[in-house]
Design an enzyme around this catalytic site. Sequence first.
Site, PDB file in Angstrom:
ATOM      1  N   ASP A  45      -2.598 -37.816  44.247  1.00 17.10           N
ATOM      2  CA  ASP A  45      -3.694 -37.682  43.274  1.00 17.10           C
ATOM      3  C   ASP A  45      -4.924 -38.489  43.682  1.00 17.10           C
ATOM      4  O   ASP A  45      -5.701 -38.918  42.831  1.00 17.10           O
ATOM      5  CB  ASP A  45      -3.241 -38.112  41.869  1.00 17.10           C
ATOM      6  N   LYS A  78     -10.783 -32.420  46.766  1.00 19.44           N
ATOM      7  CA  LYS A  78     -12.244 -32.505  46.888  1.00 19.44           C
ATOM      8  C   LYS A  78     -12.650 -32.757  48.331  1.00 19.44           C
ATOM      9  O   LYS A  78     -13.600 -32.147  48.839  1.00 19.44           O
ATOM     10  CB  LYS A  78     -12.798 -33.612  45.995  1.00 19.44           C
ATOM     11  N   ASN A 103       4.627 -28.792  43.428  1.00 16.08           N
ATOM     12  CA  ASN A 103       4.667 -30.069  42.700  1.00 16.08           C
ATOM     13  C   ASN A 103       3.386 -30.861  42.926  1.00 16.08           C
ATOM     14  O   ASN A 103       3.125 -31.840  42.234  1.00 16.08           O
ATOM     15  CB  ASN A 103       5.874 -30.908  43.127  1.00 16.08           C
ATOM     16  N   ALA A 104       2.594 -30.437  43.912  1.00 14.36           N
ATOM     17  CA  ALA A 104       1.311 -31.090  44.182  1.00 14.36           C
ATOM     18  C   ALA A 104       0.197 -30.280  43.540  1.00 14.36           C
ATOM     19  O   ALA A 104       0.253 -29.051  43.517  1.00 14.36           O
ATOM     20  CB  ALA A 104       1.083 -31.182  45.690  1.00 14.36           C
ATOM     21  N   HIS A 145      -4.105 -29.919  43.460  1.00 15.67           N
ATOM     22  CA  HIS A 145      -5.420 -30.316  43.940  1.00 15.67           C
ATOM     23  C   HIS A 145      -6.484 -29.696  43.037  1.00 15.67           C
ATOM     24  O   HIS A 145      -6.501 -28.481  42.830  1.00 15.67           O
ATOM     25  CB  HIS A 145      -5.638 -29.849  45.382  1.00 15.67           C
ATOM     26  N   GLY A 154       0.737 -32.634  33.732  1.00 13.32           N
ATOM     27  CA  GLY A 154       0.016 -33.024  32.526  1.00 13.32           C
ATOM     28  C   GLY A 154       0.398 -34.403  32.023  1.00 13.32           C
ATOM     29  O   GLY A 154      -0.131 -34.877  31.012  1.00 13.32           O
ATOM     30  N   PRO A 190       0.538 -38.430  31.622  1.00 13.25           N
ATOM     31  CA  PRO A 190      -0.428 -39.506  31.866  1.00 13.25           C
ATOM     32  C   PRO A 190      -0.043 -40.278  33.118  1.00 13.25           C
ATOM     33  O   PRO A 190       1.123 -40.624  33.311  1.00 13.25           O
ATOM     34  CB  PRO A 190      -0.332 -40.377  30.611  1.00 13.25           C
ATOM     35  N   ARG A 191      -1.013 -40.515  33.975  1.00 17.46           N
ATOM     36  CA  ARG A 191      -0.745 -41.264  35.193  1.00 17.46           C
ATOM     37  C   ARG A 191      -0.714 -42.760  34.910  1.00 17.46           C
ATOM     38  O   ARG A 191      -1.441 -43.253  34.054  1.00 17.46           O
ATOM     39  CB  ARG A 191      -1.804 -40.954  36.248  1.00 17.46           C
TER      40      ARG A 191
END
Length: 423
Positions: A13, A18, A38-39, A41, A301, A303-304
């Site tokens: 992440d 970008k 699972n990734a 971008h 989705g 929270p990190r």
Amino acid sequence: MPVTAIVGGQWGDEGKGKVVDMLAQEADYVVRFSGGDNAGHTVINPMGEFKLHIIPSGVFYPGVKCIIGNGVVINPDVFIRERNELISRGVNVSNVFISDRAHLVLPYHILLDGLEEEARGNKSLGTTRRGIGPAFVDKYARMGIRVGDLLLPEYLRERLEYVLECKNQILTKVYDAAPISLDEIYETCLKWGKELAPNIRETTHIIEEAISQDKKIIMEGAQGALLDPDFGTYPYGTSSSPLAAGGCLGIGIGPASVSATLGVFKAYSTRVGGGPMPTELLDKTGDTIRNEAHEYGTTTGRPRRIGWFDAVAGRFSCQINGMTTAIMTRLDIMDILPKISICTAYELNGKIIKYFPANSGELAKCKPIYEEMPGWLCSTKEVRNYDDLPEAAKAYICRIEKLIGCQMSAVCIGPSREQTIYK
């Protein structure tokens, strides 16, 4: 040599999507080399905001060929859905190709992923439950089904029959779940084969020719170095190598072909799922950064988790990737903080260490040693020249460069292509 690897320097992440989108305008090929859906971008460009999980981020440039390499595991439903959404929004996907050697994520992988996580209880690994781990297990246990198999109906059925005999034993006898129907999954695979046939290629030959013609190739990594199964926070990691060396295996080239490795780092740390994170902020500062940066997983989705920049981990990441340069993203998020900390070492069992421990239990015991720096408390979002950044921001970047042993070639101060400052 024309190949540049773009890899994550933290726990994923970091903003690789970008960065690839920025650099792809000068590339001929963008090749995804590891992971699966699972990734996630996120790419923001003049066409809008896009969340890609499997298709390479270079897809927005019509002249760029995008390849999903043999090191990726593919859920055909996800690929088809993503491809169709791009088409509906006016994106040309005629140059997207899939390696016939890439392995498939099948329904039983997703089912087993969920059942295995539930069985772990409070010791769950925090997987995305998308079947990625079980698909890689099958790959190395020689029980996988590959993309190219979808085009060989007789061989495909023979393989499925063999694999399902084993999987159904596990489903019914270990988890008391319903068995998978051979006929149903075979029919599903045949439909996938028809849908994917225009995209399936023997891609190693394509890449070999591109290198011989001195074409510019970007190897697009997924996740981050600290999730690597060998060098990351094992077992709290991913199932394929997100390192630059993993890129060579994941697209079918030798290491001598890679001319540069570009690492992507956030100005702070984030992580999704379980596992140790020495600089994690469980206070209002962490909440402030999360809310300001909208730090929620593209794929899950969730929270990190938020932390200060960990230079011990960053230096280790530079080492194991052989980074030649780096890019810092999300510097603008730090605009609101009066003081900023950088972890320069750990304290483990009363001793100061400057290395990244192999054992997750030891890493969990590590206390971060911080160096505090002043914030700048003004917006950097409109800055376009490095010299125009606040002095405190430049000092922060310079200090991180020195600590990790790698120079930043650019700094991102927002999600759009234009919000990039080249040094």
